[in-house]
Design an enzyme around this catalytic site. Structure first.
Site, short mmCIF file in Angstrom:
data_model
loop_
_atom_site.label_atom_id
_atom_site.label_comp_id
_atom_site.label_asym_id
_atom_site.label_seq_id
_atom_site.Cartn_x
_atom_site.Cartn_y
_atom_site.Cartn_z
N LEU A 74 0.84 -1.20 0.19
CA LEU A 74 -0.02 0.15 -0.23
C LEU A 74 0.94 1.26 0.16
O LEU A 74 1.81 1.22 0.81
CB LEU A 74 -0.95 -0.14 1.25
CG LEU A 74 -2.34 -0.56 1.08
CD1 LEU A 74 -2.99 -0.27 2.49
CD2 LEU A 74 -3.01 0.07 0.04
N ASP A 75 0.64 2.34 -0.91
CA ASP A 75 1.39 3.46 -0.66
C ASP A 75 1.22 4.31 0.51
O ASP A 75 0.23 3.90 1.18
CB ASP A 75 0.75 4.54 -1.80
CG ASP A 75 1.14 4.03 -3.33
OD1 ASP A 75 2.01 3.07 -3.58
OD2 ASP A 75 0.45 4.42 -4.20
N PRO A 76 2.21 4.90 0.89
CA PRO A 76 2.35 5.77 2.25
C PRO A 76 0.97 6.41 2.58
O PRO A 76 0.60 6.44 3.62
CB PRO A 76 3.71 6.52 2.21
CG PRO A 76 4.48 5.82 1.17
CD PRO A 76 3.71 5.06 0.12
#
Length: 273
Positions: A51-53
Site C-alpha cells: 500500500l502506498d504511504p
C-alpha cells in the site's frame, strides 16, 4: 491469546495500515511486537500487496508458514474507496508531491464523469506511475523518476477493473478556474521527531475550488488507482490526481477483520482492545 505455536504454524493478520506509514514500516511494527512478546529472534514475515504511504486500509501481514501463501493472497480481488481531484496534476499522481500543472475543469459534469469511467472497466492496458516499485531493466521505476531520467519508459500492463462507481461528485468553483494554484506544501500532521515512523514527505495542498469525485473500485492484481486518476483526467480533457485511498477488501479479507497498529499487541496477547 495467540500462542507461540500458532505464530510458528503460520498466521495471516489483517492490518489496517494508517496514513503516512509505509508497508515496510507496518510490517516492522508487527515484527518488533512478535519479538517482544514471544522472544523470537528469527522468523519469517512478509506482506501481500504493498500500500502506498498515503493510502490506508488492508495490509495482509503473514507470519511463519503463512508466508508461503503470499503469492496466492496477492492475486486476490481488491476493493478501494477514495477521492479524485480534477483540474490539476502532480508528478506522482497523488498528494505526495506538490501540484505541477493545472487544467480547465468547468466543463466536467457528473454525467460526463460516469460516462468516462466505462473506459476503465473490464480488461484494460495501464501504464504504472513512474513513482512506483515497478522495475525497468532491473531498477525500480522511482529511482529513474527521482533523477528525472527521460529515457526510462514503463511498458503498459494488462489489468482488470471489475467495477468502477462514482459515489459522489462536488463541482468546482467555475469563477476561480483561472486562479493560480498555490505551490506551497502542508507540514506533516505531527512532528516526525515525536513519530519517527511517519513517512513525512511534504503533502500536496488540495485547492478548495477544484472539483472532486468519490469512487468505489473493484479490481485485480497490479492495478494502480493513481494511474486511473491520471488517465481519467486525460479522458476528461483535464488533469486529475488521487487525494485519498482506502483498501477495504483483499480476497476474502475485509476491514471488519482488521486490527490497527495501535492495537497489535493486544491482538497477540488477548488483552482488551
Amino acid at each position: 491469546m495467540i500462542t507461540l505455536e500458532q505464530v510458528q504454524a503460520g498466521l495471516t493478520i489483517v492490518v489496517d495500515k494508517p496514513r503516512q506509514w509505509t508497508s515496510f514500516q507496518a510490517v516492522n511494527k508487527v515484527k518488533s511486537t512478535v519479538r517482544r512478546i514471544y522472544g523470537l529472534k528469527q522468523f519469517k514475515i512478509g506482506h501481500a500487496g504493498t500500500l502506498d504511504p498515503l493510502a490506508t486500509g488492508i495490509l495482509l501481514v503473514c507470519l511463519g508458514k503463512a508466508t508461503k501463501q503470499i503469492p496466492t493472497l496477492q492475486d486476490g480481488t481488491k476493493e478501494y474507496t477514495g477521492t479524485f481531484v480534477f483540474g490539476a496534476t502532480t508528478p506522482c499522481y497523488d498528494m505526495e508531491q506538490p501540484i505541477d500543472h493545472r487544467y480547465p475543469y468547468s466543463h466536467i459534469t457528473a454525467e460526463q464523469l460516469v460516462e468516462k469511467t466505462r473506459q476503465f472497466t473490464g480488461p484494460i492496458l495501464q501504464v504504472p506511475p513512474m513513482f512506483s516499485a515497478v522495475k525497468i531493466d532491473g531498477q525500480r521505476a522511482y529511482q529513474y523518476a527521482r533523477i528525472d531520467d527521460p529515457t526510462a519508459v514503463i511498458q503498459p500492463k494488462r489489468v482488470v477493473v471489475e467495477r468502477f462507481d462514482i459515489t459522489g461528485f462536488r463541482p468546482g468553483d467555475d469563477a476561480r478556474e483561472n486562479e493560480p494554484i498555490p505551490q506551497t506544501v502542508t507540514p506533516p500532521t505531527e512532528s516526525p521527531a515525536k513519530h519517527p515512523h511517519f513517512y513525512d514527505n511534504p503533502l500536496c495542498v488540495i485547492p478548495e475550488h477544484l472539483p472532486q469525485a468519490d469512487f468505489h473500485i473493484t479490481c485485480g492484481k497490479g492495478t494502480y488507482i493513481r494511474s486511473i486518476a491520471r488517465d481519467l483526467g486525460l479522458a476528461l480533457d483535464s488533469g486529475a490526481f488521487l487525494a485519498s485511498l482506502r483498501r477495504t477488501r483483499v480476497g476474502d479479507f475485509t476491514l471488519d477483520q482488521a486490527v490497527t497498529l495501535d492495537n497489535i499487541e493486544a491482538y497477540f496477547t488477548g488483552t482488551t482492545l
